[in-house]
Scaffold this motif. Structure first.
Motif, short mmCIF file in Angstrom:
data_model
loop_
_atom_site.label_atom_id
_atom_site.label_comp_id
_atom_site.label_asym_id
_atom_site.label_seq_id
_atom_site.Cartn_x
_atom_site.Cartn_y
_atom_site.Cartn_z
N ASP A 123 39.16 54.07 52.60
CA ASP A 123 40.21 53.57 53.49
C ASP A 123 40.49 52.08 53.30
O ASP A 123 41.62 51.63 53.46
CB ASP A 123 39.82 53.84 54.94
N VAL A 124 39.47 51.31 52.94
CA VAL A 124 39.64 49.86 52.90
C VAL A 124 40.18 49.36 51.58
O VAL A 124 40.77 48.27 51.51
CB VAL A 124 38.30 49.16 53.23
N ALA A 125 40.01 50.10 50.49
CA ALA A 125 40.29 49.58 49.15
C ALA A 125 41.60 50.12 48.59
O ALA A 125 41.92 51.30 48.74
CB ALA A 125 39.14 49.94 48.21
N VAL A 126 42.35 49.24 47.92
CA VAL A 126 43.52 49.69 47.18
C VAL A 126 43.10 50.30 45.85
O VAL A 126 43.87 51.02 45.21
CB VAL A 126 44.51 48.53 46.93
N PHE A 127 41.88 50.01 45.42
CA PHE A 127 41.33 50.61 44.20
C PHE A 127 39.82 50.68 44.34
O PHE A 127 39.19 49.74 44.84
CB PHE A 127 41.70 49.77 42.97
N ARG A 128 39.24 51.78 43.89
CA ARG A 128 37.80 51.91 43.90
C ARG A 128 37.41 52.84 42.74
O ARG A 128 38.12 53.80 42.44
CB ARG A 128 37.29 52.48 45.23
N ALA A 129 36.32 52.52 42.10
CA ALA A 129 35.85 53.33 40.97
C ALA A 129 34.38 53.04 40.73
O ALA A 129 33.88 51.95 41.04
CB ALA A 129 36.66 53.04 39.71
N THR A 130 33.69 54.01 40.14
CA THR A 130 32.29 53.87 39.75
C THR A 130 32.21 53.85 38.23
O THR A 130 32.77 54.74 37.57
CB THR A 130 31.44 55.03 40.30
N ILE A 131 31.54 52.84 37.68
CA ILE A 131 31.35 52.77 36.23
C ILE A 131 30.29 53.80 35.83
O ILE A 131 29.15 53.74 36.31
CB ILE A 131 30.92 51.36 35.80
N THR A 132 30.66 54.73 35.00
CA THR A 132 29.71 55.75 34.54
C THR A 132 29.38 55.61 33.06
O THR A 132 28.48 56.30 32.56
CB THR A 132 30.27 57.16 34.80
N SER A 133 30.11 54.71 32.36
CA SER A 133 29.84 54.47 30.94
C SER A 133 30.21 53.04 30.61
O SER A 133 31.25 52.54 31.08
CB SER A 133 30.67 55.43 30.07
N PRO A 134 29.40 52.34 29.80
CA PRO A 134 29.75 50.96 29.39
C PRO A 134 31.11 50.88 28.71
O PRO A 134 31.80 49.86 28.83
CB PRO A 134 28.62 50.59 28.43
N ASP A 135 31.52 51.94 28.05
CA ASP A 135 32.78 51.89 27.31
C ASP A 135 34.01 51.94 28.21
O ASP A 135 35.14 51.83 27.72
CB ASP A 135 32.82 53.04 26.29
N GLN A 136 33.82 52.10 29.52
CA GLN A 136 34.95 52.00 30.45
C GLN A 136 35.39 50.55 30.66
O GLN A 136 36.46 50.31 31.22
CB GLN A 136 34.56 52.62 31.80
N LEU A 137 34.54 49.63 30.20
CA LEU A 137 34.88 48.21 30.33
C LEU A 137 35.44 47.71 29.01
O LEU A 137 35.08 48.20 27.95
CB LEU A 137 33.65 47.39 30.72
N PRO A 138 36.35 46.71 29.09
CA PRO A 138 36.78 45.99 30.29
C PRO A 138 37.96 46.63 31.02
O PRO A 138 38.43 46.09 32.01
CB PRO A 138 37.17 44.63 29.75
N LEU A 139 38.44 47.80 30.53
CA LEU A 139 39.65 48.39 31.12
C LEU A 139 39.51 48.65 32.61
O LEU A 139 40.41 48.34 33.40
CB LEU A 139 39.99 49.70 30.40
N LEU A 140 38.39 49.19 33.05
CA LEU A 140 38.21 49.52 34.46
C LEU A 140 38.19 48.25 35.31
O LEU A 140 38.76 48.22 36.42
CB LEU A 140 36.91 50.30 34.65
N LEU A 141 37.58 47.20 34.81
CA LEU A 141 37.56 45.92 35.52
C LEU A 141 38.97 45.33 35.60
O LEU A 141 39.39 44.83 36.65
CB LEU A 141 36.61 44.94 34.84
N GLU A 142 39.71 45.38 34.49
CA GLU A 142 41.08 44.88 34.49
C GLU A 142 41.93 45.62 35.53
O GLU A 142 42.72 45.01 36.26
CB GLU A 142 41.69 45.07 33.10
N THR A 143 41.76 46.93 35.60
CA THR A 143 42.52 47.73 36.56
C THR A 143 42.17 47.34 37.99
O THR A 143 43.06 47.20 38.85
CB THR A 143 42.25 49.22 36.33
N ALA A 144 40.88 47.14 38.25
CA ALA A 144 40.45 46.74 39.60
C ALA A 144 41.06 45.40 39.99
O ALA A 144 41.59 45.24 41.10
CB ALA A 144 38.93 46.68 39.65
N VAL A 145 41.00 44.44 39.08
CA VAL A 145 41.50 43.10 39.39
C VAL A 145 43.01 43.10 39.55
O VAL A 145 43.56 42.48 40.48
CB VAL A 145 41.06 42.11 38.29
#
Length: 584
Positions: A123-145
């Motif tokens: 409810d509080v976040a416009v974006f939320r995700a759990t990193i399950t693999s190192p290869d999700q970075l930096p894309l997942l971080l970029e999306t969060a920011v």
């Protein structure tokens, strides 16, 4: 050499200009905090409670417009972030929360401290995700920011305990490519709004936070329309000082001049505000609303013309269409509505100033009044707020706890010069003033930061006084020590209920501060108030000024009703009867 997940995240935060990360260390966060330890331009600020960390990060974001960052570790550490994150979300300010999690291999096993973070922050976040693999970075971080900054909200990135120190297979720097476009309202809507404003006899402007960046244009429009300007609390900053059109606030913290300015108008022009209290909008007016968010249009009061776009752009478009006189003639707009509103405001302020005078209770009126509402001769909170206003710098940053502390700040502290103002003005949380002051002060140790603390709010997160001391932050904490949950007391009495459950058995807060290594000053005598305030502001380092204020002081709303007055009288009679019964 390949970088770890933790190193990629911390390097990206450094690139974004993040200078502090607030939180409480622990297990899943260890790789991240170690990466911060070895990074020169980011400091870890260890707090005593994660809620304080989230409030501090949100304060920095509101002051700078940049990303604020906080961290909470597995389970309860992340849960404790929630209140401060909700405040950031409702303040529409970008915050990245990095939450620890149990190891990936244990997810879903009801492991020790396991909490479903993606569900928790839904409810509080416009974006939320759990990193399950190192290869999700930096894309997942970029999306969060991008979501946090672009949507002006909270993004939560969860890092399981066995992910932070893993290396990326294909490493690349994070790229954020951020921009802030300016939107303009539709030309036809501007034309219709300008026609309504030109024909109107009495225009009142309700001006909010969204107008602060367009101050000069907004003042020019008020002059052109001869319109009194009612400010929301968040518009005090940037629009109150040196403003010949403003008549203060409306609502429960407001004044009768602002209420009359709204009631007497035939057109209401709302600029960059989503003022939520529907009961304080007048009926029967033509309403024009300017807001960047289409969803904000008309959700508080019916709107006749909607201008969806940046306030500055919309106001400049209106000025271009509005003649200097009326209907294309040289006849000046009648300024009677503005002058009447300003005269009422000046008279109200003069009466408030008398209340705040140090010798108020020595005069005839003060002596009579004090028999009923200040029998213990405590310090009037109005006098304390006014003394702080006189002593504080013109570029001070003020933070304020929700409740009566905000009432006194709104009425007696002028946001002149480059002063800034922070509070939990949308969520309405307790305990925000001190942790927000921590975030503000650590941004600039040379700038004066003043926290208006309620005694109830301060005691909620009292442990983070140690954070002030540990980091040698020269915050001045002004405690309105009325031994009450003052706003709740007032709400009960206005409803005709006797005060119940609001009394606080407080310690000597100045002595508590002293025990923590902070300068503590306690004031119980009204004659000592001004000297104590000046001493507090002149003392280097953090200072806690504990002032025993009158718990019976009443903040009369802008439009007091007969029902409120009757309820208050009934409550006082019930309290008197109960008090006599207690004595028997």
């Amino acid at each position: 050499m390949a970088r770890t997940v933790a190193r990629v995240i911390v390097d990206a935060l450094s690139e974004l200009g993040v200078s502090q990360v607030f939180g409480v260390v622990g297990d899943a966060l260890n790789p991240l905090t170690d990466a911060i330890r070895t990074t020169d331009d980011i400091a870890w600020v260890g707090c005593r409670h994660e809620e304080a960390a989230a409030f501090a990060a949100g304060a920095q974001s509101q002051l700078t417009g940049r990303l604020g960052v906080c961290m909470g570790t597995v389970g309860p550490g992340s849960i404790h972030l929630l209140n401060g994150l909700y405040d950031a979300a409702k303040s529409r300010t970008p915050v990245l929360a990095i939450a620890g999690q149990v190891p990936l291999t244990e997810l879903g096993s009801d492991y020790f401290q396991e909490v479903d973070n993606d569900a928790l922050f839904d409810d509080v976040a416009v974006f939320r995700a759990t990193i399950t693999s190192p290869d999700q970075l930096p894309l997942l971080l970029e999306t969060a920011v991008r979501n946090a900054l672009g949507r002006k909200g909270v993004a939560v990135l969860t890092v399981p305990g066995d992910i932070g120190d893993r290396e990326l297979g294909a490493d690349r720097p994070a790229r954020f490519s951020l921009s802030s476009p300016t939107t303009r309202p539709e030309e036809d809507a501007v034309r219709r709004a300008a026609e309504l404003l030109d024909r109107a006899d009495r225009v009142t402007m309700l001006v909010g936070k969204g107008s602060r960046a367009a101050r000069e244009d907004v003042l020019a429009l008020a002059d052109r329309l001869a319109a009194p300007m009612v400010l929301t609390l968040k518009a005090k900053e940037g629009l109150e000082g040196d403003n010949p059109f403003q008549v203060g606030q409306t609502g429960l913290i407001g004044n009768p001049a602002a209420a009359s300015a709204l009631e007497d108008a035939d057109v209401l022009l709302m600029l960059g505000t989503d003022f939520p209290y529907r009961d304080w909008y007048p009926d029967g007016l033509t309403v024009i609303q300017v807001d960047t968010e289409p969803a904000h249009i008309g959700r508080r009061v019916p709107v006749d013309v909607a201008l969806v776009g940046d306030v500055g752009a919309a106001v400049r478009d209106l000025l271009a269409r509005l003649p200097a006189g009326r209907s294309g003639t040289d006849k000046e707009r009648d300024r009677g509505h503005l002058e009447k509103s300003r005269e009422r405001f000046a008279a109200w302020r003069e009466g408030q100033a008398r209340l705040a005078a140090p010798g108020h209770d020595k005069g005839l009126v003060g002596k009579v009044r004090s028999v009923f509402d200040n029998r213990d001769h405590d310090i009037r909170p109005e006098a304390l707020a006014a003394a702080v206003d006189r002593a504080a710098a013109d570029d001070a940053i003020f933070t304020s706890d929700t409740g009566m502390a905000t009432v006194w700040l709104s009425r007696f502290v002028e946001m002149r010069g480059a002063r800034r103002l922070l509070g939990s003005f949308n969520l309405g949380s307790m305990a925000n003033a001190m942790p927000q002051a921590i975030g503000a002060q650590i941004l600039d140790r040379d700038r004066q930061v003043v926290a208006f603390c309620g005694d109830g709010g301060l005691s909620m997160l009292l442990g983070d006084l140690i954070t002030l001391k540990t980091n040698e932050l020269p915050v001045k904490l002004v405690v309105f020590d009325n031994r009450r949950l003052g706003m709740v007391k007032l709400e009960q009495e206005q409803a005709g209920l006797p005060e119940f459950g609001t009394t606080l058995e407080n310690p000597d807060f100045a002595a508590v501060a002293t025990a923590m290594g902070i300068t503590g000053i306690r004031v119980t005598d009204p004659k000592e108030l001004d000297d104590a305030v000046r001493t507090a502001f002149a003392t280097p380092g953090p200072v806690l000024l504990d002032v025993l204020t009158n718990p019976e002081e009443v903040a009369v709303p802008a439009k007091p009703t007969v029902e409120q007055g009757w309820g208050f009288a009934v409550a006082k009679m019930k309290e008197l009867v109960r008090s006599r019964g207690d004595d028997s």
